[in-house]
Design a protein around this motif. Structure first.
Motif, PDB file in Angstrom:
ATOM      1  N   GLU A  14       0.836  -1.206  -0.041  1.00 31.10           N
ATOM      2  CA  GLU A  14       0.155   0.054   0.220  1.00 31.10           C
ATOM      3  C   GLU A  14       0.816   1.323   0.261  1.00 31.10           C
ATOM      4  OE1 GLU A  14      -2.937   0.169  -0.577  1.00 31.10           O
ATOM      5  OE2 GLU A  14      -3.386  -1.980  -0.400  1.00 31.10           O
ATOM      6  N   LEU A  15       2.039   1.216   0.630  1.00 35.16           N
ATOM      7  CA  LEU A  15       2.895   2.471   0.550  1.00 35.16           C
ATOM      8  C   LEU A  15       3.533   2.546  -0.726  1.00 35.16           C
ATOM      9  CD1 LEU A  15       4.881   1.798   4.177  1.00 35.16           C
ATOM     10  CD2 LEU A  15       3.414   3.910   3.324  1.00 35.16           C
ATOM     11  N   LEU A  16       3.922   1.707  -1.404  1.00 29.64           N
ATOM     12  CA  LEU A  16       4.352   1.642  -2.756  1.00 29.64           C
ATOM     13  C   LEU A  16       3.364   2.064  -3.544  1.00 29.64           C
ATOM     14  CD1 LEU A  16       6.603  -1.766  -3.083  1.00 29.64           C
ATOM     15  CD2 LEU A  16       7.298   0.747  -2.976  1.00 29.64           C
ATOM     16  N   LYS A  17       2.193   1.777  -3.495  1.00 26.59           N
ATOM     17  CA  LYS A  17       0.898   2.241  -4.371  1.00 26.59           C
ATOM     18  C   LYS A  17       0.583   3.755  -4.097  1.00 26.59           C
ATOM     19  CE  LYS A  17      -2.635  -0.510  -4.566  1.00 26.59           C
ATOM     20  NZ  LYS A  17      -3.839  -1.049  -3.978  1.00 26.59           N
ATOM     21  N   GLU A  18       0.814   4.096  -2.567  1.00 25.35           N
ATOM     22  CA  GLU A  18       0.808   5.411  -2.291  1.00 25.35           C
ATOM     23  C   GLU A  18       1.775   6.400  -3.207  1.00 25.35           C
ATOM     24  OE1 GLU A  18      -0.472   7.939   1.879  1.00 25.35           O
ATOM     25  OE2 GLU A  18       1.297   6.475   1.797  1.00 25.35           O
ATOM     26  N   ALA A  19       3.042   5.831  -2.972  1.00 24.86           N
ATOM     27  CA  ALA A  19       4.142   6.710  -3.732  1.00 24.86           C
ATOM     28  C   ALA A  19       3.950   6.857  -5.058  1.00 24.86           C
ATOM     29  CB  ALA A  19       5.411   6.005  -3.173  1.00 24.86           C
ATOM     30  N   GLU A  20       3.391   5.760  -5.583  1.00 24.46           N
ATOM     31  CA  GLU A  20       3.246   5.916  -7.253  1.00 24.46           C
ATOM     32  C   GLU A  20       1.809   6.682  -7.487  1.00 24.46           C
ATOM     33  OE1 GLU A  20       3.879   5.051 -11.115  1.00 24.46           O
ATOM     34  OE2 GLU A  20       5.120   4.392  -9.422  1.00 24.46           O
ATOM     35  N   LEU A  21       1.152   6.524  -6.748  1.00 20.83           N
ATOM     36  CA  LEU A  21      -0.081   7.392  -6.951  1.00 20.83           C
ATOM     37  C   LEU A  21       0.355   9.010  -6.798  1.00 20.83           C
ATOM     38  CD1 LEU A  21      -3.223   7.932  -6.999  1.00 20.83           C
ATOM     39  CD2 LEU A  21      -3.477   7.804  -4.637  1.00 20.83           C
ATOM     40  N   ILE A  22       1.077   9.112  -5.797  1.00 17.81           N
ATOM     41  CA  ILE A  22       1.138  10.808  -5.617  1.00 17.81           C
ATOM     42  C   ILE A  22       2.368  11.188  -6.785  1.00 17.81           C
ATOM     43  CG2 ILE A  22       2.715  12.387  -4.278  1.00 17.81           C
ATOM     44  CD1 ILE A  22       2.101  10.486  -1.699  1.00 17.81           C
ATOM     45  N   ARG A  23       2.960  10.288  -7.420  1.00 22.18           N
ATOM     46  CA  ARG A  23       4.133  10.831  -8.467  1.00 22.18           C
ATOM     47  C   ARG A  23       3.239  10.959  -9.729  1.00 22.18           C
ATOM     48  NH1 ARG A  23       7.817   6.858  -6.259  1.00 22.18           N
ATOM     49  NH2 ARG A  23       6.937   5.372  -7.704  1.00 22.18           N
ATOM     50  N   ASN A  24       1.975  10.050  -9.841  1.00 20.87           N
ATOM     51  CA  ASN A  24       1.121  10.243 -11.096  1.00 20.87           C
ATOM     52  C   ASN A  24       0.404  11.385 -10.988  1.00 20.87           C
ATOM     53  OD1 ASN A  24       2.049   7.983 -12.102  1.00 20.87           O
ATOM     54  ND2 ASN A  24       0.479   6.574 -11.138  1.00 20.87           N
ATOM     55  N   ILE A  25      -0.165  11.866  -9.708  1.00 18.22           N
ATOM     56  CA  ILE A  25      -0.730  13.050  -9.220  1.00 18.22           C
ATOM     57  C   ILE A  25      -0.056  14.249  -9.689  1.00 18.22           C
ATOM     58  CG2 ILE A  25      -1.870  14.420  -7.525  1.00 18.22           C
ATOM     59  CD1 ILE A  25      -3.200  11.825  -6.498  1.00 18.22           C
ATOM     60  N   GLN A  26       1.308  13.883  -9.288  1.00 17.87           N
ATOM     61  CA  GLN A  26       2.185  15.182  -9.446  1.00 17.87           C
ATOM     62  C   GLN A  26       2.488  15.595 -10.931  1.00 17.87           C
ATOM     63  OE1 GLN A  26       5.770  14.052  -7.155  1.00 17.87           O
ATOM     64  NE2 GLN A  26       5.185  15.146  -5.336  1.00 17.87           N
ATOM     65  N   GLU A  27       2.510  14.506 -11.735  1.00 14.69           N
ATOM     66  CA  GLU A  27       2.656  14.707 -12.969  1.00 14.69           C
ATOM     67  C   GLU A  27       1.497  15.474 -13.652  1.00 14.69           C
ATOM     68  OE1 GLU A  27       5.286  14.088 -14.961  1.00 14.69           O
ATOM     69  OE2 GLU A  27       6.629  13.941 -13.195  1.00 14.69           O
ATOM     70  N   LEU A  28      -0.006  14.837 -13.156  1.00 11.24           N
ATOM     71  CA  LEU A  28      -1.213  15.377 -13.889  1.00 11.24           C
ATOM     72  C   LEU A  28      -1.069  16.681 -13.400  1.00 11.24           C
ATOM     73  CD1 LEU A  28      -3.873  15.024 -14.861  1.00 11.24           C
ATOM     74  CD2 LEU A  28      -4.540  14.169 -12.721  1.00 11.24           C
ATOM     75  N   LEU A  29      -0.873  17.176 -12.254  1.00  9.39           N
ATOM     76  CA  LEU A  29      -0.922  18.520 -12.074  1.00  9.39           C
ATOM     77  C   LEU A  29      -0.020  19.579 -12.598  1.00  9.39           C
ATOM     78  CD1 LEU A  29      -1.343  18.237  -7.945  1.00  9.39           C
ATOM     79  CD2 LEU A  29      -3.307  18.512  -9.683  1.00  9.39           C
ATOM     80  N   LYS A  30       1.235  19.126 -12.993  1.00  8.46           N
ATOM     81  CA  LYS A  30       2.046  19.639 -13.519  1.00  8.46           C
ATOM     82  C   LYS A  30       1.699  19.876 -15.211  1.00  8.46           C
ATOM     83  CE  LYS A  30       6.169  18.389 -10.877  1.00  8.46           C
ATOM     84  NZ  LYS A  30       7.650  17.450 -11.191  1.00  8.46           N
ATOM     85  N   ARG A  31       0.977  18.934 -15.631  1.00  9.02           N
ATOM     86  CA  ARG A  31       0.522  19.026 -16.927  1.00  9.02           C
ATOM     87  C   ARG A  31      -0.725  19.889 -17.004  1.00  9.02           C
ATOM     88  NH1 ARG A  31       1.079  13.370 -17.304  1.00  9.02           N
ATOM     89  NH2 ARG A  31      -1.323  13.248 -16.847  1.00  9.02           N
TER      90      ARG A  31
END
Length: 437
Positions: free
Chosen positions: A165-182
């Motif tokens: 779940e922690l790995l999933k959370e870190a991956e989710l946050i990275r994807n969210i950061q990329e989405l917010l940057k775009r």
């Protein structure tokens, strides 16, 4: 009355002309009246000349009067035409002012709407920036939790549900950061387009203000104005001049483009709202999942630790009993030394009986049986002692393993509760993740 003019000689009757012409020095009568009859007119000629002059004067007067009347009528007609043309021009200018005012008002409303929309989109962009900044804390928490859990000791260093779940959370946050940057980049581009089209509309609006002021000034000109003058070259069309159709189309196109950008900006704001809402909800949901996994894992660790401690208590108790048992076995073996000595001494002493007295009597068999029994008992006790000592060593090993495992579980609980779960209390709230704070 105008002075009478002399009648040409060719207009005189032939006879008179002849008399007049034939007077000469050889004529007796002509000598006396030569000075009085030369170039004279006859009465009817004088009257005819006067009549002709009267007729010419009358005709001239009539023609002059008619000319004055025509001139007066022409001047009146010209004045009326000039006044009507000026009124028509003034009315045309008034209508033109209404058209310009209408377009100007449309452009002004579009400029205000675009400015308001750009401000709203800029506020959404600020929310995106805040939300992107807010994701740094969850990402730091997730990575810190993963790093802390690397310090677990075997066998607790396991890829469990918490780590997944922690790995999933870190991956989710990275994807969210990329989405917010775009999305931030898209919002910046849309703001630039909004401002560009606003500038186009402002230029058009400014031109219409200038044109409105010019036409308003022209509409106020009158024949009594003091600032009017001749401009000989003004009656011409400029090659770059637009037509009413192209003029109206230019503003309509500007407004349509601005409306398209405004609609795109509105849709982008709605998209940003949805993105921030979904992002904040996803992060908080994943945070809750991780927290629940941590809580469940801590419960398992606590339960396991309690069981280990319970077994350790039993092992310690068993070790104590086993040590007492070993001591008892040793004492039992030691206690068998005296009876063995007695029995062996009896046999040894009876072996010195003389002659026939060295008899294999019942006492002899009983002593031998006693020694054999004692030997067998001692061997059994020694064997049991060895087994008990091995059991004690096994119990000691188990105790050490239990204590080590309890220490491992204590360390795991400390990492989970004090390092990870305590750190996760700093997780941002939904409003902060949504960019409102």
């Amino acid at each position: 009355e105008p002075a009478p003019q002399a009648v040409p000689a060719s207009d005189l009757p032939a006879k008179v002309c002849e008399v007049a012409l034939n007077t000469g020095p050889d004529s007796s009568s002509g000598l006396a009246t030569a000075g009085f009859r030369t170039a004279k007119y006859l009465p009817h000629e004088w009257h005819r000349s006067n009549s002709r002059l009267f007729h010419e004067a009358f005709t001239g007067c009539e023609e002059a009067e008619q000319g004055r009347a025509e001139a007066k009528e022409l001047a009146k007609h010209a004045a009326a035409n000039a006044q009507r043309a000026q009124q028509d021009s003034t009315a045309a200018l008034s209508r033109r002012l209404q058209d310009i005012h209408f377009r100007k008002a449309e452009l002004q409303k579009e400029i205000e709407d675009l400015d308001a929309e750009t401000s709203l989109l800029a506020a959404q962009k600020l929310r995106l920036e805040r939300a992107l900044d807010a994701t740094e804390v969850p990402y730091a928490i997730a990575t810190d939790n993963l790093q802390c859990r690397e310090r677990r000791q075997p066998p607790d260093l396991v890829s469990d549900e918490v780590e997944r779940e922690l790995l999933k959370e870190a991956e989710l946050i990275r994807n969210i950061q990329e989405l917010l940057k775009r999305t931030l980049m898209q919002a910046g581009n849309q703001i630039r387009l909004n401002r560009d089209h606003k500038e186009v509309c402002e230029t058009d609006w400014s031109d219409k203000i200038e044109a409105f002021n010019t036409d308003d000034k022209c509409g106020r000109y009158s024949n009594q104005s003091t600032n009017i003058q001749f401009h000989a070259g003004s009656v011409k069309f400029e090659e770059s001049a637009s037509t009413p159709e192209t003029w109206a189309k230019f503003s309509r196109d500007n407004i349509c483009r601005a409306e398209r950008e405004k609609l795109a900006s509105t849709n982008l704001r709605a998209l940003i709202d949805n993105i921030l809402h979904d992002v904040s909800e996803d992060l908080r949901m994943q945070c809750a999942v991780v927290n629940e996994a941590f809580a469940k894992h801590c419960e398992e660790l606590d339960d396991t630790k309690h069981k280990l401690e319970h077994h350790l208590e039993k092992i310690l108790k068993e070790i104590g009993e086993q040590e007492a048992n070993i001591a008892a076995l040793k004492q039992a073996i030691k206690d068998k030394e005296a009876p063995m000595k007695v029995a062996q001494t009896r046999l040894y002493d009876r072996s010195f009986r003389p002659n026939v007295e060295l008899c294999r009597d019942e006492a002899q068999f009983r002593s031998i049986s006693e020694v054999e029994g004692l030997t067998e008992s001692i061997e059994s006790l020694k064997k049991k002692l060895l087994e008990s000592e091995q059991s004690l060593r096994n119990l000691e090993d188990t105790r050490m393993n239990l204590e080590k495992e309890i220490a491992v579980k204590t360390n795991s609980i400390f990492i989970a509760r004090q390092k990870c779960m305590a750190h996760r209390t700093r997780y941002p709230v939904v409003l902060k993740l949504a960019g409102y704070q």
